[in-house]
Design an enzyme around this catalytic site. Structure first.
Site, PDB file in Angstrom:
ATOM      1  CG  HIS C  77     -10.349 -10.557  -8.226  1.00  0.00           C
ATOM      2  ND1 HIS C  77     -11.063 -11.108  -7.178  1.00  0.00           N
ATOM      3  CD2 HIS C  77      -9.076 -10.994  -8.066  1.00  0.00           C
ATOM      4  CE1 HIS C  77     -10.257 -11.843  -6.443  1.00  0.00           C
ATOM      5  NE2 HIS C  77      -9.036 -11.796  -6.944  1.00  0.00           N
ATOM      6  CG  ASP C 106     -16.933   5.852  20.421  1.00  0.00           C
ATOM      7  OD1 ASP C 106     -16.274   5.703  19.369  1.00  0.00           O
ATOM      8  OD2 ASP C 106     -18.153   5.659  20.484  1.00  0.00           O
ATOM      9  CD1 TRP C 142      -3.468  -5.589  -8.839  1.00  0.00           C
ATOM     10  CD2 TRP C 142      -3.463  -3.915  -7.350  1.00  0.00           C
ATOM     11  NE1 TRP C 142      -2.347  -5.730  -8.054  1.00  0.00           N
ATOM     12  CE2 TRP C 142      -2.316  -4.716  -7.126  1.00  0.00           C
ATOM     13  CE3 TRP C 142      -3.669  -2.808  -6.521  1.00  0.00           C
ATOM     14  CZ2 TRP C 142      -1.387  -4.437  -6.123  1.00  0.00           C
ATOM     15  CZ3 TRP C 142      -2.731  -2.533  -5.524  1.00  0.00           C
ATOM     16  CH2 TRP C 142      -1.607  -3.340  -5.333  1.00  0.00           C
ATOM     17  CB  SER C 170     -12.751   6.472   3.284  1.00  0.00           C
ATOM     18  OG  SER C 170     -12.895   5.387   4.139  1.00  0.00           O
ATOM     19  CB  SER C 171      -7.638   5.029   3.597  1.00  0.00           C
ATOM     20  OG  SER C 171      -8.176   3.938   3.006  1.00  0.00           O
ATOM     21  CG  HIS C 254       6.638  -2.924  -0.979  1.00  0.00           C
ATOM     22  ND1 HIS C 254       6.547  -4.235  -1.379  1.00  0.00           N
ATOM     23  CD2 HIS C 254       7.012  -2.957   0.306  1.00  0.00           C
ATOM     24  CE1 HIS C 254       6.877  -5.013  -0.377  1.00  0.00           C
ATOM     25  NE2 HIS C 254       7.162  -4.265   0.670  1.00  0.00           N
ATOM     26  CD  GLU C 256      -2.920  -0.739  -0.023  1.00  0.00           C
ATOM     27  OE1 GLU C 256      -2.806   0.376   0.540  1.00  0.00           O
ATOM     28  OE2 GLU C 256      -3.868  -1.509   0.118  1.00  0.00           O
ATOM     29  CE1 TYR C 258       5.822  -6.754   4.663  1.00  0.00           C
ATOM     30  CE2 TYR C 258       6.278  -5.538   2.653  1.00  0.00           C
ATOM     31  CZ  TYR C 258       6.508  -6.620   3.470  1.00  0.00           C
ATOM     32  OH  TYR C 258       7.409  -7.569   3.101  1.00  0.00           O
ATOM     33  CB  SER C 269       0.754 -11.029  17.974  1.00  0.00           C
ATOM     34  OG  SER C 269       1.599 -11.029  16.855  1.00  0.00           O
ATOM     35  CG  HIS C 303      10.323  -5.624  -4.627  1.00  0.00           C
ATOM     36  ND1 HIS C 303      10.495  -5.680  -3.273  1.00  0.00           N
ATOM     37  CD2 HIS C 303       8.986  -5.519  -4.812  1.00  0.00           C
ATOM     38  CE1 HIS C 303       9.311  -5.614  -2.672  1.00  0.00           C
ATOM     39  NE2 HIS C 303       8.384  -5.510  -3.596  1.00  0.00           N
ATOM     40  CG  HIS C 304       6.306  -4.331  -6.971  1.00  0.00           C
ATOM     41  ND1 HIS C 304       5.475  -5.403  -6.816  1.00  0.00           N
ATOM     42  CD2 HIS C 304       6.546  -3.867  -5.729  1.00  0.00           C
ATOM     43  CE1 HIS C 304       5.204  -5.572  -5.530  1.00  0.00           C
ATOM     44  NE2 HIS C 304       5.852  -4.649  -4.852  1.00  0.00           N
ATOM     45  CB  THR C 329       9.061 -10.969   7.159  1.00  0.00           C
ATOM     46  OG1 THR C 329       9.113  -9.652   6.602  1.00  0.00           O
ATOM     47  CG2 THR C 329       7.693 -11.555   6.928  1.00  0.00           C
ATOM     48  CE  LYS C 332       5.272  -9.455  13.670  1.00  0.00           C
ATOM     49  NZ  LYS C 332       5.029  -8.219  14.372  1.00  0.00           N
ATOM     50  NE  ARG C 451      -0.141 -10.260 -12.401  1.00  0.00           N
ATOM     51  CZ  ARG C 451       0.122  -9.351 -11.462  1.00  0.00           C
ATOM     52  NH1 ARG C 451       1.370  -8.930 -11.263  1.00  0.00           N
ATOM     53  NH2 ARG C 451      -0.841  -8.869 -10.722  1.00  0.00           N
TER      54      ARG C 451
HETATM   55  C1  HEM Z   1       9.080 -11.724   2.756  1.00  0.00           C
HETATM   56  C2  HEM Z   1       8.550 -10.667   2.340  1.00  0.00           C
HETATM   57  C3  HEM Z   1       8.213 -10.368   0.893  1.00  0.00           C
HETATM   58  C4  HEM Z   1       9.049 -10.276  -0.160  1.00  0.00           C
HETATM   59  C5  HEM Z   1      10.549 -10.458  -0.159  1.00  0.00           C
HETATM   60  C6  HEM Z   1       8.241  -9.946  -1.310  1.00  0.00           C
HETATM   61  C7  HEM Z   1       8.732  -9.743  -2.587  1.00  0.00           C
HETATM   62  C8  HEM Z   1       7.949  -9.452  -3.687  1.00  0.00           C
HETATM   63  C9  HEM Z   1       8.442  -9.161  -4.995  1.00  0.00           C
HETATM   64  C10 HEM Z   1       9.918  -9.135  -5.388  1.00  0.00           C
HETATM   65  C11 HEM Z   1       7.386  -8.926  -5.809  1.00  0.00           C
HETATM   66  C12 HEM Z   1       7.420  -8.526  -7.278  1.00  0.00           C
HETATM   67  C13 HEM Z   1       7.223  -9.703  -8.140  1.00  0.00           C
HETATM   68  C14 HEM Z   1       7.096  -9.350  -9.583  1.00  0.00           C
HETATM   69  O1  HEM Z   1       6.143  -8.611  -9.956  1.00  0.00           O
HETATM   70  O2  HEM Z   1       7.932  -9.800 -10.365  1.00  0.00           O
HETATM   71  C15 HEM Z   1       6.205  -9.059  -5.015  1.00  0.00           C
HETATM   72  C16 HEM Z   1       4.927  -8.897  -5.485  1.00  0.00           C
HETATM   73  C17 HEM Z   1       3.839  -8.765  -4.685  1.00  0.00           C
HETATM   74  N1  HEM Z   1       3.806  -8.950  -3.313  1.00  0.00           N
HETATM   75 FE1  HEM Z   1       5.349  -9.535  -2.153  1.00  0.00          FE
HETATM   76  N2  HEM Z   1       6.944  -9.881  -0.940  1.00  0.00           N
HETATM   77  C18 HEM Z   1       6.885 -10.124   0.409  1.00  0.00           C
HETATM   78  C19 HEM Z   1       5.765 -10.121   1.188  1.00  0.00           C
HETATM   79  C20 HEM Z   1       4.535  -9.689   0.762  1.00  0.00           C
HETATM   80  C21 HEM Z   1       3.414  -9.429   1.616  1.00  0.00           C
HETATM   81  C22 HEM Z   1       3.429  -9.570   3.119  1.00  0.00           C
HETATM   82  C23 HEM Z   1       2.400  -9.024   0.819  1.00  0.00           C
HETATM   83  C24 HEM Z   1       0.995  -8.602   1.158  1.00  0.00           C
HETATM   84  C25 HEM Z   1       0.301  -8.947   2.114  1.00  0.00           C
HETATM   85  C26 HEM Z   1       2.867  -9.046  -0.533  1.00  0.00           C
HETATM   86  C27 HEM Z   1       2.088  -8.726  -1.609  1.00  0.00           C
HETATM   87  C28 HEM Z   1       2.537  -8.664  -2.897  1.00  0.00           C
HETATM   88  C29 HEM Z   1       1.708  -8.314  -4.022  1.00  0.00           C
HETATM   89  C30 HEM Z   1       0.230  -7.911  -3.969  1.00  0.00           C
HETATM   90  C31 HEM Z   1       2.524  -8.390  -5.146  1.00  0.00           C
HETATM   91  C32 HEM Z   1       2.124  -8.230  -6.602  1.00  0.00           C
HETATM   92  C33 HEM Z   1       1.785  -6.892  -7.039  1.00  0.00           C
HETATM   93  C34 HEM Z   1       1.360  -6.940  -8.495  1.00  0.00           C
HETATM   94  O3  HEM Z   1       2.213  -6.902  -9.374  1.00  0.00           O
HETATM   95  O4  HEM Z   1       0.146  -7.009  -8.734  1.00  0.00           O
HETATM   96  N3  HEM Z   1       4.172  -9.470  -0.536  1.00  0.00           N
HETATM   97  N4  HEM Z   1       6.568  -9.388  -3.709  1.00  0.00           N
HETATM   98 CU   LIG Z   2       6.518  -5.150  -2.967  1.00  0.00          CU
END
Ligand code: HEM
Ligand SMILES: [Cu+2]
Ligand SMILES: [Cu+2]
Lengths: 182, 273, 526
Positions: C77, C106, C142, C170-171, C254, C256, C258, C269, C303-304, C329, C332, C451
């Site tokens: 998924h 084009d 994932w 591809s990307s 990370h 990614e 964004y 926008s 931070h992950h 952020t 915006k 999770r």
């Molecule tokens: C204000 C901005 C953001 C902050 C401060 C932030 C912060 C964080 C932090 C600290 C984690 C880690 C959490 C953990 O695993 O304990 C996290 C996870 C994640 N964030 Fe954000 N985030 C922000 C915006 C975004 C945006 C814009 C996206 C994507 C469109 C995003 C997608 C994700 C994803 C996919 C994970 C989980 C990854 C995983 O462990 O599978 N975040 N974020």
């Molecule tokens: Cu992140």
């Protein structure tokens, strides 16, 4: 219009950046090791014998806890000779780990050291360690593997106890594979 | 209008469902309560910012709609505004960093402990070893802690008991009011040792040792789970910590050592230190 | 005319007929459309997997699947949605829209474009086929942390790696093409600071992609070598380090996340100004904010990894940097809100999705901010709270923005207006379903549910049931969108060249549907 040439140039540059970043991914490996060694991230200790000397800091004592873990399906009995020591920073101490091959097969092991808290790792100097080499042990045999170490006097004051852990991995297959290939 | 109603009901539902747990557990240790405090602080900061931002937005959505005859203005930039709304959030976040840093430093405290316990993650169980508690043959007091929920409950063939999936055959036993250090590592893949009520969560990584500590003031039984995907039975390796008064702990250790030594045919040559 | 355009002068009068049109096409609209259809198909496949997950989690106990298969479902998924649905959708929109937005005939590299697209079906066919292989498909999440994905992985991991490599090539090709197009094909007079926001956001996204996809390729190559060639990058026994995997992965990972949101920022926008009938507030600050988000995204990766045991100074650094990234952020969001302020708003479907985007993405940003507080993350990490966070930024963030874009530009693509009532129905059902699914996950996570588990204690049962109901509602609702697209392609009210009263930009100067070749003579931009 020399647009075509410009486009080709952008393409070439993009590809170069891509290739460089692929290389950068790999460069992160040694980079990470260097950072780890300097900053002691992840509790990694040096993989070679410590050569230097250190001043002795008589003013304090630090507890060193010895720990052992078997990684994967490692069948040996593996443990520290003493579970802990109280040491003076700057002085050299000796202890040992004991291993016993509980199987009837000849096996080769590799001990992987790790120190906690991580930033204490750079201050844990090993003058002699069984982890510097692979450890072969015939089936049913046992061995005493010496360890000589010194805790650096530079160790931050806040650290009152250091844990030194060895994880023992069975690397027989890898070693046998290598010699067979030769 | 519909948008408003749905959004408002959404925001107020947590209060209406008070019977259902919606907030973080406070836990029982000083650290877990400090973490809870941080959680609530940052939560209210977010709520406050949200009220302002969404307030302005819904005001415009209501008043500045074409159907009410609104005519659009032409302003489209203001350096002053940009500076203000870069600066203020920045300052709020700096203010937030102060207490967060304090708690983090406290968590990383490396001063000496009263009891050291080696925690090893396996696929799919935990093992606990009491460092320095010699059985008499050089081995320490150690045992595995397995999930004890019967298969029948998992496969819905028997009613589930209240501690379903959060129960083990041999809990980790620690004394109250003592500083206990967990030395955490793994045998195979990465696991994570998590007890929510202590706010202790640390990865167990094969080949590397991590540490975490806790002082639990209240005797009781505390339950947690592995918090890092570690394969098939990741959801089935809970952690149960039984916190007992100190004298009870000492008695438990003696008893447990004897029990294991007997089972393994070891004659205790060294009394416990 | 330039040589690039000469490449396909032979089909100047329209597309080839039949199936070969799609296989050999070098036309940006054809390729864009194929990307979008591919993404839509993957969205349903990934969605089906999500519904398997949610039906297992409907109640405590195991009812539907075994834990091993459950893990394959969560992994697939995630992979399908990230790499198969969200990213290709944005690339598809980029292909379709960038040339018409900048006044180009084009894309700069049309044949490369064809190749970029056609790698994807093969990549995902391989990935999906791994589900049927001996030992099962990818089951390591994932984020595929080593050694679960190396020493302890099922044999199909080699196919997973190969699929990811194809996707990566591809990307990278796609993004180089976008960079080349933006730099070399703009209409005379369109300076960088006059570019539409969608083009800006994609320019920055492309740079991110070219910089980090190779790092992903690097990390999976290292995995491949560990698995098949006896190296020990991530194996402690041979002197490697599993934590290294996480550093390299999140260095990619990370940025990614964004990559999956910056194009959405661009889309919103466009739509908010169009339906507020007012110029976007703070255009240049939007550009700077997007750039600084992109830059900062390279220094927040750990931070992950707050719980892996990085030293105190490391934790502090990554905590501060992560909080910092919330500032641009926020800028915006403030700019969008100010764009609405004193506008003259109407609420057609694209605007509804855009407004929901602003509100719900911000909620996801708030939970991001909470996660950034390292000591608190010790409680949140790897629980449903994180799941709630990233679904709030990705579903009403990325995916709502994609819906908004489709509704907004569908008249331009098909020449017909979509049925507004169906669009609104799609929006409201999606909005309710999505919140019903993901809002309770905050509560479940705070209560302590990890999770990626197939079964749980009864204390988590009530909200899990709500989430599962919401998920089915959301999933079924998406069939409405399929209906909307099909109906609109087949007919409907004819769209004008400028399909929306407040629409602005070169694309609206073309007739609807836009001609097969966009701008054969470049327009003049004042
Ligand atoms: C204000 C901005 C953001 C902050 C401060 C932030 C912060 C964080 C932090 C600290 C984690 C880690 C959490 C953990 O695993 O304990 C996290 C996870 C994640 N964030 Fe954000 N985030 C922000 C915006 C975004 C945006 C814009 C996206 C994507 C469109 C995003 C997608 C994700 C994803 C996919 C994970 C989980 C990854 C995983 O462990 O599978 N975040 N974020
Ligand atoms: Cu992140
Ligand atoms: Cu686990």
């Amino acid at each position: 219009m020399s647009n075509e040439a410009n486009i080709q140039r952008t393409l070439r540059r993009g590809l170069v950046v891509g290739v460089l970043m692929f290389g950068f991914g790999f460069a992160l490996v040694p980079l990470y090791d260097i950072i780890c060694e300097v900053a002691g991230i992840n509790g990694k200790t040096s993989t070679t014998a410590y050569q230097g000397a250190s001043v002795v800091d008589e003013s304090r004592e630090v507890r060193v806890i010895f720990m052992s873990v078997n990684g994967g399906s490692m069948p040996w009995r593996f443990r520290p000779e003493t579970t802990e020591m109280t040491v003076t920073p700057g002085k050299v101490y000796e202890t040992a780990y004991l291993a016993e091959n509980m199987t009837s097969r000849d096996l080769v092991a590799q001990a992987v050291p790790s120190v906690s808290p991580g930033y204490a790792a750079v201050h844990m100097n090993k003058i002699e360690c069984f982890c510097f080499e692979q450890q072969p042990l015939a089936g049913g045999e046992d061995t005493r593997m010496p360890l000589r170490f010194m805790v650096d006097a530079d160790l931050p004051d806040s650290v009152r106890a250091i844990t030194l852990n060895y994880t023992l991995f069975d690397i027989t297959d890898k070693v046998v594979g290598e010699t067979a290939a030769r | 209008m519909r948008f408003w109603i749905i959004l408002m009901s959404l925001l107020t539902t947590p209060a209406a469902w008070a019977a259902w747990d919606v907030n973080m557990r406070q836990g029982v240790t000083e650290i877990s309560q400090a973490v809870y405090g941080l959680h609530m602080t940052i939560f209210w900061v977010c709520v406050a910012i949200g009220v302002v931002v969404f307030g302005v937005m819904f005001y415009s959505i209501y008043h500045h709609r074409k159907s009410r005859g609104a005519v659009s203005d032409t302003f489209h930039e203001s350096t002053k505004l940009e500076i203000i709304w870069t600066g203020i959030p920045f300052l709020i976040l700096v203010a937030m960093c102060v207490p967060a840093t304090k708690v983090l430093i406290q968590m990383y405290d490396a001063s000496d402990s009263d009891i050291d316990i080696k925690v090893v993650g396996y696929q799919w169980k935990w093992s606990y070893e009491y460092l320095g508690q010699d059985l008499g043959n050089g081995d320490n007091l150690a045992y595995f802690s397995n999930l004890s929920t019967p298969r029948a409950e998992v496969y819905n063939e028997a009613p589930k008991n209240p501690n379903y999936l959060l129960e083990v055959d041999e809990p980790l036993v620690i004394p109250a009011n003592k500083k206990v250090r967990f030395l955490i590592t793994a045998n195979d893949v990465i696991h994570a040792f998590w007890v929510p009520d202590f706010a202790v969560k640390k990865d167990a990584i094969p080949g590397f040792v991590n540490e975490a500590w806790t002082i639990v003031p209240e005797p009781g039984i505390y339950r947690g789970q592995c918090a890092e995907l570690c394969g098939e039975a990741h959801g089935y390796m809970p952690i149960v910590v039984k916190v007992v008064p100190e004298d009870e702990y000492v008695a438990w250790v003696d008893n447990k050592k004897q029990q294991i030594a007997q089972a393994r045919g070891i004659t205790p040559s060294v009394a416990h230190r | 005319m330039s040589a690039v355009i000469d490449n396909h002068t032979h089909d100047h009068h329209g597309p080839k007929k039949g199936f070969m049109r799609w296989i050999l096409t070098t036309n940006h609209k054809d390729i864009g459309a194929m990307y979008l259809w591919f993404s839509f198909a993957m969205f349903f496949v990934g969605g089906a997997f999500a519904l398997v997950i949610r039906s297992e989690l409907f109640q405590p106990g195991l009812q539907m699947v075994e834990p091993e298969f459950f893990n394959q479902m969560t992994t697939m998924h995630g992979l399908i949605m990230v790499f198969g649905a969200v990213m290709p959708a944005f690339v598809g929109l980029a292909n379709w829209l960038i040339p018409v937005m900048i006044g180009a005939p084009d894309m700069a590299l049309p044949r490369l474009n064809n190749w970029s697209f056609w790698l994807l079906p093969f990549s995902f066919a391989i990935l999906l086929s791994s589900l049927f292989m001996e030992g099962g498909g990818a089951n390591y999440g994932w984020t595929f942390y080593a050694p679960l994905s190396t020493t302890y992985a099922p044999p199909s991991v080699t196919f997973f790696i190969f699929a990811m490599h194809l996707m990566g090539v591809s990307s990278i090709m796609g993004s180089i093409n976008i960079i080349a197009t933006i730099f070399n094909m703009r209409a005379p007079g369109m300076t960088l600071m006059k570019m539409p926001m969608f083009v800006w956001s994609w320019l920055i996204t492309s740079y991110l992609l070219v910089a980090v996809i190779p790092v992903l390729a690097g990390v999976i190559t290292m995995m491949l070598m560990d698995i098949n060639f006896g190296t020990s990058f991530f194996d402690a026994a041979g002197g490697g380090d599993p934590v290294l995997f996480q550093h390299v992965f999140w260095f990619f990972g990370h940025p990614e996340v964004y990559i999956m949101i910056l194009p959405a920022f661009g889309i919103v926008s466009h739509i908010i100004p169009a339906f507020a009938r007012k110029t976007l507030f703070g255009y240049s600050s939007m550009v700077y904010a997007t750039s600084s988000i992109a830059f900062l995204s390279f220094i927040v990766w750990a931070h992950h990894m707050f719980t892996v045991g990085i030293p105190l100074v490391g934790e502090l650094f990554f905590m501060y940097a992560t909080m910092l990234i919330a500032v641009p952020t926020g800028v915006k969001v403030f700019n969008w809100v100010t764009t609405m302020f004193r506008g003259s708003m109407t609420f057609e479907t694209p605007m509804l999705f855009a407004i929901a985007f602003v509100v719900l993405f911000t909620i996801g940003g708030f939970s991001g901010l909470m996660l950034a507080v390292a000591p608190a993350d010790f409680q949140y990490h790897d629980t449903y709270f994180v799941v709630a966070h990233f679904h709030y930024v990705l579903v009403p963030g990325a995916i709502f923005a994609i819906f908004a874009a489709m509704y907004y530009w569908l008249p331009k693509m098909t020449g017909n207006m979509y049925p507004e009532w169906l669009g609104k129905l799609h929006f409201w059902l999606s909005f309710v379903g999505m919140n019903l699914t993901f809002f309770p996950m905050h509560f479940i996570g705070l209560a302590g549910m990890p999770r990626r588990i197939p079964d749980y204690n009864m204390q988590f049962a009530d909200f899990n049931m709500v989430a599962s109901v919401g998920a089915f509602a959301f999933g079924i609702t998406q069939l409405i969108f399929l209906a909307v697209v099909v109906i609109t392609i087949r007919g409907g009210k004819k769209a004008e060249a400028k399909s929306w009263e407040g629409a602005d930009g070169l694309e609206w100067s073309l007739p609807s549907p836009a001609p097969y070749h966009s701008f054969s003579t470049p327009p003049e931009v004042k």
